[in-house]
Scaffold this active site. Structure first.
Site, PDB file in Angstrom:
ATOM      1  N   VAL A  33       0.829  -1.209   0.000  1.00  0.00           N
ATOM      2  CA  VAL A  33       0.000   0.000   0.000  1.00  0.00           C
ATOM      3  C   VAL A  33       0.863   1.259   0.000  1.00  0.00           C
ATOM      4  O   VAL A  33       0.639   2.180  -0.798  1.00  0.00           O
ATOM      5  CB  VAL A  33      -0.954  -0.002   1.225  1.00  0.00           C
ATOM      6  CG1 VAL A  33      -1.604   1.358   1.426  1.00  0.00           C
ATOM      7  CG2 VAL A  33      -2.019  -1.070   1.052  1.00  0.00           C
TER       8      VAL A  33
ATOM      9  N   LEU B 128     -17.929 -12.860  -7.975  1.00  0.00           N
ATOM     10  CA  LEU B 128     -18.904 -13.950  -8.056  1.00  0.00           C
ATOM     11  C   LEU B 128     -18.315 -15.135  -8.819  1.00  0.00           C
ATOM     12  O   LEU B 128     -19.045 -15.862  -9.478  1.00  0.00           O
ATOM     13  CB  LEU B 128     -20.184 -13.468  -8.757  1.00  0.00           C
ATOM     14  CG  LEU B 128     -21.283 -12.868  -7.878  1.00  0.00           C
ATOM     15  CD1 LEU B 128     -22.548 -12.645  -8.690  1.00  0.00           C
ATOM     16  CD2 LEU B 128     -21.592 -13.722  -6.657  1.00  0.00           C
TER      17      LEU B 128
ATOM     18  N   CYS C 157      -5.694  -9.279   3.412  1.00  0.00           N
ATOM     19  CA  CYS C 157      -6.788  -8.402   3.863  1.00  0.00           C
ATOM     20  C   CYS C 157      -8.048  -9.141   4.313  1.00  0.00           C
ATOM     21  O   CYS C 157      -8.404  -9.072   5.483  1.00  0.00           O
ATOM     22  CB  CYS C 157      -7.135  -7.403   2.769  1.00  0.00           C
ATOM     23  SG  CYS C 157      -5.813  -6.214   2.496  1.00  0.00           S
TER      24      CYS C 157
HETATM   25  P1  NAD Z   1       3.038  -4.563   4.186  1.00  0.00           P
HETATM   26  O1  NAD Z   1       3.311  -5.554   5.251  1.00  0.00           O
HETATM   27  O2  NAD Z   1       3.301  -4.906   2.763  1.00  0.00           O
HETATM   28  O3  NAD Z   1       3.835  -3.214   4.502  1.00  0.00           O
HETATM   29  C1  NAD Z   1       3.930  -2.626   5.756  1.00  0.00           C
HETATM   30  C2  NAD Z   1       5.282  -1.929   5.844  1.00  0.00           C
HETATM   31  O4  NAD Z   1       5.337  -1.159   7.044  1.00  0.00           O
HETATM   32  C3  NAD Z   1       6.480  -2.885   5.892  1.00  0.00           C
HETATM   33  O5  NAD Z   1       7.366  -2.596   4.851  1.00  0.00           O
HETATM   34  C4  NAD Z   1       7.108  -2.625   7.268  1.00  0.00           C
HETATM   35  O6  NAD Z   1       8.496  -2.774   7.273  1.00  0.00           O
HETATM   36  C5  NAD Z   1       6.679  -1.186   7.528  1.00  0.00           C
HETATM   37  N1  NAD Z   1       6.697  -0.770   8.940  1.00  0.00           N
HETATM   38  C6  NAD Z   1       6.241  -1.424  10.028  1.00  0.00           C
HETATM   39  N2  NAD Z   1       6.407  -0.689  11.133  1.00  0.00           N
HETATM   40  C7  NAD Z   1       6.993   0.471  10.739  1.00  0.00           C
HETATM   41  C8  NAD Z   1       7.413   1.635  11.439  1.00  0.00           C
HETATM   42  N3  NAD Z   1       7.247   1.763  12.754  1.00  0.00           N
HETATM   43  N4  NAD Z   1       7.974   2.632  10.727  1.00  0.00           N
HETATM   44  C9  NAD Z   1       8.136   2.514   9.383  1.00  0.00           C
HETATM   45  N5  NAD Z   1       7.756   1.438   8.682  1.00  0.00           N
HETATM   46  C10 NAD Z   1       7.185   0.417   9.359  1.00  0.00           C
HETATM   47  O7  NAD Z   1       1.512  -4.146   4.379  1.00  0.00           O
HETATM   48  P2  NAD Z   1       0.451  -3.745   3.247  1.00  0.00           P
HETATM   49  O8  NAD Z   1      -0.040  -4.946   2.541  1.00  0.00           O
HETATM   50  O9  NAD Z   1       0.999  -2.608   2.455  1.00  0.00           O
HETATM   51  O10 NAD Z   1      -0.760  -3.223   4.144  1.00  0.00           O
HETATM   52  C11 NAD Z   1      -0.654  -2.068   4.949  1.00  0.00           C
HETATM   53  C12 NAD Z   1      -2.022  -1.733   5.521  1.00  0.00           C
HETATM   54  O11 NAD Z   1      -2.937  -1.427   4.460  1.00  0.00           O
HETATM   55  C13 NAD Z   1      -2.676  -2.868   6.301  1.00  0.00           C
HETATM   56  O12 NAD Z   1      -3.421  -2.320   7.369  1.00  0.00           O
HETATM   57  C14 NAD Z   1      -3.605  -3.512   5.285  1.00  0.00           C
HETATM   58  O13 NAD Z   1      -4.702  -4.160   5.888  1.00  0.00           O
HETATM   59  C15 NAD Z   1      -4.066  -2.293   4.515  1.00  0.00           C
HETATM   60  N6  NAD Z   1      -4.466  -2.575   3.130  1.00  0.00           N
HETATM   61  C16 NAD Z   1      -3.754  -3.469   2.384  1.00  0.00           C
HETATM   62  C17 NAD Z   1      -4.118  -3.721   1.063  1.00  0.00           C
HETATM   63  C18 NAD Z   1      -3.353  -4.721   0.235  1.00  0.00           C
HETATM   64  O14 NAD Z   1      -3.882  -5.139  -0.800  1.00  0.00           O
HETATM   65  N7  NAD Z   1      -2.153  -5.116   0.605  1.00  0.00           N
HETATM   66  C19 NAD Z   1      -5.230  -3.047   0.505  1.00  0.00           C
HETATM   67  C20 NAD Z   1      -5.922  -2.125   1.287  1.00  0.00           C
HETATM   68  C21 NAD Z   1      -5.541  -1.900   2.599  1.00  0.00           C
END
Ligand code: NAD
Length: 430
Positions: free
Chosen positions: A11, A250, A260
């Protein structure tokens, strides 16, 4: 106005690239130095179509930079987007430890007004918690606002979804914050919903829960179609053309997975339980999903007369095509169950890989689908990567021990496969 993206995962990286494309000066911050190093060099450390080209472009144009210096990044930027992970705890609740760490970093280092935007998926009430965590970490009081701005992108379509979202949801409680958010998103051609932070948090969970419900609904219908000898593809089309229902989500298959849906539904169920509310539909949605791989294996087992010493070609590891994300992927459940029944598994995925140290005995990762299929007693298609449609199935038939395909995504043409001499079975589709 300078933007900071905290957490450069799926994200965060996409958000950073799109804001840079919109003309903002963007810094990406991550605690993981390796990720920052790689991104700074214009190389994407995960698979998402189109993102690396954008990365190279934005770095070259000077709109985007990456750092792991938290203090400097927070001090030098104005609007801080939080995109860190919110994984599941064992009781299903969302683990907010990364969100809290970020709040503490912000409180500790901020030196002027900051607008803090939560993009991560967080339970209702987190916006309020965030304010408290920031306040209690401040050495000297500094003004700030916290906005909830959930993200709806789909992996595999991340760039498109972020450039052209269906809507932008802004959960804010004061005019200054709303004005800044509207300014940031001013070029987006989509409805902007301004609402209370708690409502914004709820919208994200309600959206994912509804989409997962559609998937489990059609998967259950597919089981009935199996018994009634009805083609679920026709049923999906027949109901999906009704604009009140819609065709997306669907498609019967091996079940939903990814980072997610499973965790967000678990978190919503946990919230409801704490409030003594029973979300019986979502409980069933989860139960159907969790039994989907078992259902499929139950269809295959009698045909193979058990899995013991049988070689299974598993096509696809990622939870869907277009991504290398295997978090909570159905493939992992197939692998676990098949290994427990002493099958040998030859798995292939064009981009996703199992970590080297997690190869159990009996599992082989193949570089090509052909290698995976040779000498197999059955092929299970788990992820609908288009490349599996293009295989030379005529030739492959001769290389298998028995020509049996269970198409867990209903992606091949049943009639064609049967004409080639395969025992072909889809889910609710034969
Ligand atoms: P991810 O695990 O790919 O990325 C999270 C990143 O945050 C990692 O690179 C990690 O190293 C970093 N991080 C953790 N703690 C940190 C800190 N204190 N300071 C700086 N960086 C830090 O996660 P993601 O898939 O990108 O998802 C992130 C959020 O978005 C989640 O809450 C998820 O539910 C939501 N989301 C994800 C998607 C998806 O398709 N992946 C879609 C919509 C919403």
């Amino acid at each position: 106005m300078k933007l900071l993206i905290i957490g450069t995962g799926y994200v965060g990286t996409t958000t950073a690239l799109v804001f840079a494309e919109m003309g903002w000066k963007v810094t990406g911050l991550d605690r993981d130095h390796k990720k920052i190093e790689q991104l700074s060099q214009g190389s994407l450390y995960f698979f998402e179509q189109g993102l690396e080209l954008q990365l190279v472009k934005q770095l070259k144009e000077g709109n985007l930079s990456f750092t792991s210096d938290t203090k400097m990044a927070i001090r030098q930027t104005d609007v801080l987007f939080i995109c860190v992970g919110t994984p599941s705890r064992s009781n299903g609740s969302a683990d907010l430890k990364y969100i809290k760490q970020v709040a503490e970093d912000i409180g500790r280092y901020m030196n002027s007004y900051k607008l803090i935007v939560i993009k991560s998926t967080v339970p209702v009430g987190t916006n309020e918690k965030m304010k408290k965590w920031i306040q209690s970490s401040q050495k000297t009081p500094q003004p700030f606002d916290v906005v909830s701005n959930p993200e709806f992108l789909r992996e595999g379509n991340a760039l498109h979804d972020t450039l052209y979202p269906d809507r932008v949801v802004i959960g804010a409680s004061n005019e200054k914050a709303i004005k800044i958010m509207k300014e940031i998103y001013r070029t987006m051609q989509c409805p902007v919903i301004i609402t209370a932070p708690r409502t914004a948090e709820m919208i994200k969970y309600a959206a994912n829960a509804f989409l997962a419900t559609k998937i489990s609904y059609i998967n259950e219908m597919a089981r009935l179609c199996d018994k009634l000898d009805i083609n679920v593809l026709d049923v999906s089309r027949g109901i999906g053309l009704d604009t009140r229902i819609g065709q997306s989500f669907l498609q019967a298959g091996s079940g939903y997975g990814g980072s997610c849906f499973p965790k967000d539904i678990a978190a919503l169920l946990h919230t409801a339980k704490e409030l003594d509310i029973k979300l019986s539909i979502l409980e069933k949605v989860t139960a159907v999903n969790e039994s989907q791989q078992r259902y499929i294996l139950d269809q295959i087992r009698p045909i193979l007369k058990g899995f013991h010493n049988k070689t299974i070609s598993l096509l696809g590891l990622s939870f869907k095509p277009g991504t290398d994300d295997i978090r909570d992927a159905p493939s992992l459940r197939f692998i676990q169950s098949l290994l427990s029944e002493n099958a040998c598994i030859k798995v292939h995925d064009p981009v996703a890989k199992l970590p080297l140290n997690s190869y159990p005995k009996g599992l082989q990762q193949c570089d090509t689908p052909e290698q995976s299929i040779i000498q197999a007693d059955a092929v299970i298609i788990c992820t609908n990567w288009p490349l599996y449609r293009e295989l030379d199935w005529t030739q492959l038939k001769g290389s298998m021990k028995r020509p049996f395909i269970y198409d867990g995504r209903n992606m091949l043409d049943a009639e064609e496969m049967k004409a080639l001499g395969y025992h072909y079975q889809g889910i609710g589709y034969h």
